[in-house]
Scaffold this motif. Structure first.
Motif, short mmCIF file in Angstrom:
data_model
loop_
_atom_site.label_atom_id
_atom_site.label_comp_id
_atom_site.label_asym_id
_atom_site.label_seq_id
_atom_site.Cartn_x
_atom_site.Cartn_y
_atom_site.Cartn_z
N MET A 1 0.81 -1.21 0.00
CA MET A 1 0.00 0.00 0.00
C MET A 1 0.85 1.27 0.00
N THR A 2 2.14 1.16 0.34
CA THR A 2 2.99 2.35 0.38
C THR A 2 3.35 2.82 -1.03
N ILE A 3 3.18 1.96 -1.99
CA ILE A 3 3.45 2.34 -3.38
C ILE A 3 2.10 2.63 -4.03
N MET B 1 3.24 4.10 -10.53
CA MET B 1 4.26 3.11 -10.20
C MET B 1 3.63 1.80 -9.73
N ALA B 2 2.61 1.89 -8.90
CA ALA B 2 1.92 0.69 -8.41
C ALA B 2 1.28 -0.06 -9.56
N GLU B 3 0.68 0.66 -10.49
CA GLU B 3 0.05 0.02 -11.65
C GLU B 3 1.08 -0.69 -12.52
N LYS B 4 2.25 -0.06 -12.71
CA LYS B 4 3.32 -0.70 -13.49
C LYS B 4 3.79 -1.98 -12.80
N LEU B 5 3.97 -1.92 -11.48
CA LEU B 5 4.41 -3.09 -10.73
C LEU B 5 3.36 -4.21 -10.78
#
Length: 154
Positions: A46-48, A52-56
């Protein structure tokens, strides 16, 4: 005779899960067998957030689907319907959730993961699946060639 029509096989890319997949396909004894291959990937913390979170997430899901496609290709000689399922979360929870959702007759799972740390983690995943499953669970461990000799996909 007990009919095994729907088999759930959690896979992670390890030799142990490859052998479990090969062996598990041989246990199906119905006219319309169905194999469910499940790969569970680590959720994004949740910290990302944001882009960036979507890419990961997209990268993790793509890697998961690549693993599943490899297994599907390996099992093509079996001439069975194979469904690929990619989920994010705790492996034991997701395995048990999918088993319930799909009303699987059997879970076939390898006893070892990809690394020493994964072996510890997989061991606890297997234990929790054994304790929580509402269907029989077959844990394969160090299968000898004689057990895989007639398995499709070898």
């Amino acid at each position: 005779m007990i009919k095994v029509e729907r088999v759930l096989i959690p896979v992670d890319g390890s030799d142990s899960s490859r052998n479990a997949a090969k062996y598990g396909t041989q246990l199906v004894n119905s006219r319309n067998p169905k194999i469910y291959l499940l790969n569970v990937w680590e959720p994004i913390t949740m910290t990302i957030g944001g882009e960036m979170a979507e890419k990961l997430r997209a990268g993790a899901e793509a890697k998961s689907m690549a693993i599943l496609e490899e297994y599907k290709t390996m099992l093509e000689p079996c001439s069975m319907e194979v469904e690929l399922i990619s989920r994010s979360g705790r492996p034991d929870y997701e395995i048990l959730n999918v088993q319930d959702e799909l009303d699987c007759d059997l879970i076939v799972i390898g006893s070892r993961g990809l690394s020493v740390l994964e072996n510890v983690i997989m061991g606890s995943v297997v234990t929790r699946v054994l304790e929580g499953a509402s269907c029989p669970v077959l844990v394969t461990r160090n299968l000898r060639v004689k057990y895989l000799k007639d398995a499709c996909g070898i």
